[in-house]
Design a protein around this motif. Structure first.
Motif, PDB file in Angstrom:
ATOM      1  N   VAL A  91      19.742   6.842  -0.726  1.00 31.26           N
ATOM      2  CA  VAL A  91      18.847   5.806  -0.221  1.00 31.26           C
ATOM      3  C   VAL A  91      18.914   5.792   1.310  1.00 31.26           C
ATOM      4  CG1 VAL A  91      18.330   3.330  -0.224  1.00 31.26           C
ATOM      5  CG2 VAL A  91      19.191   4.427  -2.310  1.00 31.26           C
ATOM      6  N   GLN A 126      16.286   9.821  -2.752  1.00 32.87           N
ATOM      7  CA  GLN A 126      15.506   9.415  -3.912  1.00 32.87           C
ATOM      8  C   GLN A 126      14.845   8.056  -3.750  1.00 32.87           C
ATOM      9  OE1 GLN A 126      16.391   6.896  -6.400  1.00 32.87           O
ATOM     10  NE2 GLN A 126      18.142   6.171  -5.233  1.00 32.87           N
ATOM     11  N   LYS A 127      15.181   7.323  -2.677  1.00 30.32           N
ATOM     12  CA  LYS A 127      14.595   5.998  -2.477  1.00 30.32           C
ATOM     13  C   LYS A 127      14.638   5.639  -0.993  1.00 30.32           C
ATOM     14  CE  LYS A 127      14.459   1.326  -4.202  1.00 30.32           C
ATOM     15  NZ  LYS A 127      15.095   0.284  -3.446  1.00 30.32           N
ATOM     16  N   CYS A 128      13.608   4.906  -0.577  1.00 28.92           N
ATOM     17  CA  CYS A 128      13.543   4.389   0.785  1.00 28.92           C
ATOM     18  C   CYS A 128      13.363   2.882   0.716  1.00 28.92           C
ATOM     19  CB  CYS A 128      12.372   5.018   1.535  1.00 28.92           C
ATOM     20  SG  CYS A 128      12.157   4.357   3.204  1.00 28.92           S
ATOM     21  N   ASP A 129      14.190   2.149   1.436  1.00 26.99           N
ATOM     22  CA  ASP A 129      14.094   0.699   1.551  1.00 26.99           C
ATOM     23  C   ASP A 129      13.650   0.346   2.958  1.00 26.99           C
ATOM     24  OD1 ASP A 129      15.105   0.213  -1.019  1.00 26.99           O
ATOM     25  OD2 ASP A 129      17.170   0.221  -0.317  1.00 26.99           O
ATOM     26  N   GLU A 151      10.535  -6.017  -3.347  1.00 28.79           N
ATOM     27  CA  GLU A 151      11.715  -6.134  -4.203  1.00 28.79           C
ATOM     28  C   GLU A 151      12.459  -7.450  -4.005  1.00 28.79           C
ATOM     29  OE1 GLU A 151      13.887  -2.564  -3.220  1.00 28.79           O
ATOM     30  OE2 GLU A 151      12.665  -1.376  -4.593  1.00 28.79           O
ATOM     31  N   GLY A 171      10.568  -1.305  -1.218  1.00 24.17           N
ATOM     32  CA  GLY A 171      11.127   0.011  -1.481  1.00 24.17           C
ATOM     33  C   GLY A 171      10.125   0.922  -2.159  1.00 24.17           C
ATOM     34  N   THR A 173      10.337   4.783  -4.428  1.00 27.38           N
ATOM     35  CA  THR A 173      11.157   5.869  -4.975  1.00 27.38           C
ATOM     36  C   THR A 173      10.437   7.191  -4.768  1.00 27.38           C
ATOM     37  OG1 THR A 173      10.156   5.785  -7.171  1.00 27.38           O
ATOM     38  CG2 THR A 173      12.071   4.329  -6.770  1.00 27.38           C
ATOM     39  N   GLU A 176       7.472   7.389  -7.093  1.00 31.24           N
ATOM     40  CA  GLU A 176       6.328   6.600  -6.638  1.00 31.24           C
ATOM     41  C   GLU A 176       5.620   7.299  -5.474  1.00 31.24           C
ATOM     42  OE1 GLU A 176       8.141   2.235  -7.872  1.00 31.24           O
ATOM     43  OE2 GLU A 176       8.626   3.096  -5.904  1.00 31.24           O
TER      44      GLU A 176
END
Length: 189
Positions: A91, A126-129, A151, A171, A173, A176
């Motif tokens: 992340v 695998q994910k960006c916040d 979120e 966020g 993914t 997405e």
């Protein structure tokens, strides 16, 4: 030549030391600064130059900053920087800022897509916040358009301009992102 860092409107590149004065100019706009970070105490030209010179990162460093150049104008119009790197969870976060005179031209959304393509497709995240001030409706709409999902919200978590402000947590993914944008291709030579 094909570059992952070039879109239709922008090129993502390093910021040159002589461009530090443009960053200084951006920082003089209090509304701009409050929408992108917070107000900072005044800093000298030499201080801005040192900031630019220290922020290049290395090819193996996932925490880096870069300039956003308008292809049409051939000049720096903003910048972004990755942060909150968690390689164990895959992340990361980023902050992005486009100068007030260059906003609403598609520069931010294209630069974000290029950044996410790199971080998801090349660096295995695998994910960006992201965290966005609740009053920054333009940024909230932009991130929603790009596929980010709200979120949560941290209520009254930031203080400036004599008041407390909420922060919206959003966020996206890799799945997405890939449903809406390309992760890139490999060309044979």
């Amino acid at each position: 030549m094909d570059s992952i860092w070039v879109g239709e409107r922008v090129r993502v590149r390093g910021v040159e030391p002589e461009e530090s004065l443009l960053l200084m100019e951006f920082d003089q706009d209090s509304t701009f600064m409050r929408n992108n970070d917070r107000l900072h105490p005044p800093r000298s030209k030499a201080g801005y130059r040192r900031y630019v010179e220290s922020g290049d990162g290395t090819p193996d460093d996932d925490s880096f900053g870069a300039g956003i150049e308008s292809l049409a104008e051939g000049r720096l119009v903003g910048w972004f920087g990755t942060n909150g790197i968690d390689k164990n969870s895959g992340v990361f976060s980023y902050g992005i800022a486009i100068g007030t005179d260059f906003q609403r031209r598609g520069y931010a959304d294209e630069a974000i897509v290029l950044l996410l393509r790199y971080m998801f497709g090349e660096r295995r995240f695998q994910k960006c916040d992201v965290e966005i001030y609740a009053y920054n409706t333009a940024s909230l709409k932009l991130h929603e358009k790009l596929g980010f999902v709200e979120e949560g919200r941290r209520r009254r978590s930031q203080y400036f301009a004599g008041d407390y402000h909420d922060v919206v947590l959003m966020g996206i993914t890799i799945e997405e992102y890939a449903a809406a944008h390309s992760l890139g291709t490999v060309q044979s030579s």
